[in-house]
Write a protein that holds these residues in place. Structure first.
Motif: not given
Length: 504
Positions: A185-192, A217-220, A249-255
């Motif tokens: 599970t994940m919670n999209p409302l909390v900081p990633a 979740s992570i946002r600009s 959550a579960s997304s691969p991203i490049r920062l």
């Protein structure tokens, strides 16, 4: 976290790592899954920019679900990276060839999976090959205590062909089924929150890290922290290299844009404000301060030859792999010591650093040498070598270690003889009779004169006879006559040890 945030949980896509023997088809399987399950019409094809990617799989019931795959290296040098990948992953797929069965690297991968208490699926690959034998492969799995469903165990398995695609839809279905059982599970409302699986220096953009988000979740506009380094979330890309503004959550991203290169495996936290992020960096740095340790075994270290090494690689995961390999080359006399490592091309600064360290070498993996660095190294006599295969680096460094290992002279006993009778003595020349007890005695040998286990003199064999005929050598069990040069009088009962000096 508010009460609303606490209850806002939803199903999270699984993060999968595929592990197993290097020749059993891991890369082929990953390539097939990627090519058949990613649709990228805008780019006109698939371009994987980072070491993880997402696919969308349509299940047998018609549901479309996301799955994230970690594309971790297969070479044994990347053991620690694979282990770390397993920690980040939710489910492992242990791939085994239907031709070869279980191999040592299969068991190494299994050990890693089991140590993390991670659920796994066995994929029996290469079922399209003429030599494939699924039953025999299952037997080798059972022999190694890998008990499959239907064969006395609970481990699910799927026969597949990564080449033709047979069984792969069923394998993807099985991944989602196991994920459902695990209740991810994940919670999209909390900081990633997530973890760094790769980091590198982008020549145009700066320091970059590949992150797998495990919750939130992570946002600009947010800020990300990994250990003692941080970045504002301004430049964020998905696995295709496409700029994005948000990820879950579960997304691969490049920062991109870190203050320093994050370490692989670092936990990533995100914050709404710079102040919060900076406070997290300070807290981490304070918690990880360690008192300076006094060097242990100083005398031992002083007697060792240290080879200072500067390592530059394309990505930080490779640097870690190189360090892992180089540790295997340490000897009791020589230690290869990485004094500086990093990602990106070899620069003039690397050469200047090497000049200040006696005997330093610069080694690069899949990187270029800056033209200025090349010219400076030639002028200052600094050795630079680049490679694109890990074991070639190790082989070259082994040659350097061998060259620099101090040579020592040791005595090797060639033969021992007992003095039976002394016939005459003229100045320092002794004519005697003896019997070779072991080895060989040669004319011209240097010898030790031993009396009751104590060395009393050093001499030389000037002449040897056997049956009154001059010979060059006498072997074990033969009696002989000899003229021995010695300043100390030789007595019956003494022993003569013929020795040679060998450089090793």
């Amino acid at each position: 976290m508010t009460d609303t945030q606490k209850t806002e949980t939803q199903e999270r896509p699984p993060v999968i790592v595929i592990m197993g023997h290097i020749d059993h088809g891991k890369s082929t399987l990953l390539d097939y899954i990627r090519s058949t399950n990613i649709v990228d019409k805008e780019a006109g094809g698939i371009t994987q920019h980072i070491s993880a990617y997402e696919v969308v799989h349509e299940t047998s019931t018609g549901d479309k679900k996301r799955i994230t795959f970690l594309d971790t290296p297969g070479h044994e040098a990347f053991q620690s990276m694979r282990s770390r990948g397993a920690v980040i992953a939710d489910i492992a797929v242990l791939i085994v060839s239907a031709e070869d069965g279980v191999k040592p690297q299969t068991l190494e991968a299994l050990k890693c999976i089991v140590s993390e208490n991670m659920p796994y699926i066995v994929a029996i690959n290469k079922i399209d090959k003429p030599g494939a034998d699924i039953n025999r492969t299952i037997a080798t799995l059972i022999e190694n205590e890998i008990y499959l469903e239907g064969y006395g165990g609970t481990i699910p398995y799927v026969p597949i062909s990564a080449k033709t695609g047979k069984g792969i839809p069923e394998l993807l279905d099985m991944m989602l089924l196991v994920a459902e059982v695990e209740e991810l599970t994940m919670n999209p409302l909390v900081p990633a929150e997530g973890a760094v699986i790769e980091s590198s220096v982008d020549a145009r953009k700066g320091m970059a890290a590949t992150v797998i988000i495990k919750n939130g979740s992570i946002r600009s506009g947010m800020y990300a922290v990994a250990g003692n380094t941080m970045t504002p979330v301004r430049m964020m890309e998905d696995f295709r290299g496409k700029a994005i503004k948000e990820a879950v959550a579960s997304s691969p991203i490049r920062l991109i844009g870190w203050s320093s290169l994050p370490k692989i495996g670092s936990v990533v936290h995100t914050f709404q404000t710079r102040k919060e992020a900076e406070a997290a960096v300070v807290q981490f740095s304070t918690a990880h301060l360690t008192p300076t340790k006094q060097r242990s075994s100083e005398t031992e270290q002083e007697n060792k030859i240290i080879i200072p090494i500067i390592v530059k690689a394309d990505v930080s995961g490779t640097v870690e792999a190189v360090e892992h390999e180089f540790k295997k080359l340490i000897t009791d006399k020589v230690t290869p010591h990485i004094i500086l490592s990093g990602t990106g091309e070899i620069t003039e600064n690397d050469v200047k650093t090497a000049v200040g360290l006696a005997g330093a070498v610069i080694m690069g993996f899949s990187v270029k040498i800056d033209p200025g660095a090349h010219a400076l190294a030639d002028r200052l006599g600094v050795t630079i070598k680049t490679f694109d295969i890990i074991y070639k680096m190790s082989e070259w460094l082994q040659e350097i270690i061998t060259e620099r290992t101090p040579k020592v002279e040791i005595e090797e006993i060639r033969g021992i003889a007992k003095v039976l009778k002394v016939f005459s003595k003229t100045k320092d020349k002794h004519v005697l009779g003896g019997k070779a007890e072991s080895g060989e005695i040669h004319s011209g040998d240097n010898v030790k004169i031993m009396r009751r286990e104590t060395e009393i003199a050093i001499g030389k064999v000037r002449e040897l006879q056997h049956n009154k005929i001059r010979v060059d050598e006498v072997k074990e069990g033969y009696e002989f006559g000899a003229m021995i040069e010695s300043r100390v009088e030789i007595m019956p009962g003494d022993r003569i040890q013929a020795f040679t000096i060998v450089t090793k």
